[in-house]
Design a protein around this motif. Structure first.
Motif, PDB file in Angstrom:
ATOM      1  N   ILE A  81      37.830   4.973   5.671  1.00 12.04           N
ATOM      2  CA  ILE A  81      38.905   4.615   4.742  1.00 12.04           C
ATOM      3  C   ILE A  81      40.190   5.370   5.089  1.00 12.04           C
ATOM      4  N   SER A 140      45.231   5.611   0.732  1.00 13.48           N
ATOM      5  CA  SER A 140      45.228   6.658  -0.291  1.00 13.48           C
ATOM      6  C   SER A 140      44.342   6.175  -1.429  1.00 13.48           C
ATOM      7  N   THR A 141      43.480   7.063  -1.896  1.00 14.78           N
ATOM      8  CA  THR A 141      42.392   6.642  -2.776  1.00 14.78           C
ATOM      9  C   THR A 141      42.438   7.373  -4.105  1.00 14.78           C
ATOM     10  N   ILE A 159      36.177  11.167   1.822  1.00 15.46           N
ATOM     11  CA  ILE A 159      37.345  10.297   1.988  1.00 15.46           C
ATOM     12  C   ILE A 159      38.593  11.168   2.117  1.00 15.46           C
ATOM     13  N   HIS A 175      46.638   1.378  -0.577  1.00 11.92           N
ATOM     14  CA  HIS A 175      46.041   2.183  -1.642  1.00 11.92           C
ATOM     15  C   HIS A 175      44.805   1.471  -2.181  1.00 11.92           C
ATOM     16  N   ILE A 176      43.862   2.262  -2.695  1.00 15.06           N
ATOM     17  CA  ILE A 176      42.738   1.694  -3.437  1.00 15.06           C
ATOM     18  C   ILE A 176      42.523   2.511  -4.706  1.00 15.06           C
ATOM     19  N   ILE A 218      40.107   7.688  -7.472  1.00 12.21           N
ATOM     20  CA  ILE A 218      38.820   7.395  -8.099  1.00 12.21           C
ATOM     21  C   ILE A 218      38.869   7.890  -9.532  1.00 12.21           C
ATOM     22  N   VAL A 230      42.197  11.606  -1.022  1.00 10.89           N
ATOM     23  CA  VAL A 230      41.558  11.082  -2.233  1.00 10.89           C
ATOM     24  C   VAL A 230      41.881  11.979  -3.429  1.00 10.89           C
ATOM     25  N   PHE A 279      35.482  -0.285  -2.309  1.00 11.57           N
ATOM     26  CA  PHE A 279      34.990   0.608  -1.258  1.00 11.57           C
ATOM     27  C   PHE A 279      34.603  -0.166   0.001  1.00 11.57           C
ATOM     28  N   ALA A 334      37.784  -1.425   1.826  1.00  9.65           N
ATOM     29  CA  ALA A 334      38.541  -0.315   2.422  1.00  9.65           C
ATOM     30  C   ALA A 334      37.815   0.287   3.615  1.00  9.65           C
ATOM     31  N   SER A 344      39.415   2.892  -7.528  1.00  7.49           N
ATOM     32  CA  SER A 344      38.046   2.549  -7.908  1.00  7.49           C
ATOM     33  C   SER A 344      37.716   3.209  -9.234  1.00  7.49           C
ATOM     34  N   SER A 378      29.331   4.942  -4.397  1.00  9.65           N
ATOM     35  CA  SER A 378      29.307   4.385  -3.042  1.00  9.65           C
ATOM     36  C   SER A 378      27.936   3.847  -2.646  1.00  9.65           C
TER      37      SER A 378
END
Length: 208
Positions: free
Chosen positions: A143, A146-147, A171, A36-37, A149, A174, A24, A27, A39, A44
């Motif tokens: 951010i 593309s996320t 975000i 991309h991330i 989680i 996400v 986080f 990003a 997590s 956060s």
């Protein structure tokens, strides 16, 4: 990375737990440097139960004057044992604790403490300080990646309703996936199993 390795952009950053804090942070601070991330089991900022938990660890650490001495004292090793017993809660699911006998809990606890006997007390102090100061809530809107989680529903330290689901409105682009694992198909102590889960979700959302 640009200066050291001549890398302008990375495809994806993946992190779990404390590693997810790094995800986080990277990003949000460097939004143009990754596509991309992912997590896993992270929030956060440290809040609620987790904040109190680590404030308590901070108090335990600061209760021993030997922590500020230039000479290492054996009492610091005992402090590591005490803190490892507390940290064990963050590696246990609610179902595991509810379904295990006291003898089984004792055995798992002792194994965990023994594995952590060589933790550096000063690393624990630094880690606790970093976690208590960790808060990227106001930067999440930065951010661009593309996320994905992914969080597990029955971990003690995860507050999904307050720490995870609200991220959907913070975000852009996400996807939040909450896993409710059955005990027989998810091994919290098996790193290979965790890696398999990560790769499965990466493939599912076609991060390539």
């Amino acid at each position: 990375m640009k200066e050291k390795f001549d890398i302008d952009n990375v495809l994806a950053i993946i992190g779990e737990g404390i590693g997810g804090c790094e995800v986080f942070t990277w990003a949000a601070e460097y939004p143009d440097y990754m596509e991309h991330i992912v997590s896993l089991n992270n929030m956060s900022k440290l809040s609620g139960r987790n904040y109190v938990f680590f404030k308590s660890i901070e108090a335990i650490l600061e209760s021993n004057d030997a922590l500020y001495s230039d000479v290492y004292d054996s009492s610091l090793s005992q402090l590591v044992v005490v803190i490892n017993r507390l940290l064990f809660l963050n590696y246990l699911s609610r179902d595991q604790l509810a379904n295990a006998s006291r003898e089984e809990v004792d055995a798992m606890l002792e194994d965990f403490v023994e594995a952590g006997l060589f933790r550096d007390i000063f690393d624990l102090k630094y880690l606790t300080k970093c976690l208590l100061e960790y808060d990227v809530v106001d930067k999440l809107s930065n951010i661009k990646a593309s996320t994905l989680i992914v969080t597990t529903s029955d971990l003690f330290y995860m507050d999904i309703e307050n720490d995870v689901l609200p991220l959907e409105g913070t975000i852009d682009n996400v996807v939040i996936k909450v896993i409710t694992p059955e005990a027989e198909e998810f091994d919290y102590n098996n790193k290979n199993d965790s890696i398999y889960k990560i790769l499965s979700f990466v493939n599912e959302y076609e991060i390539e």
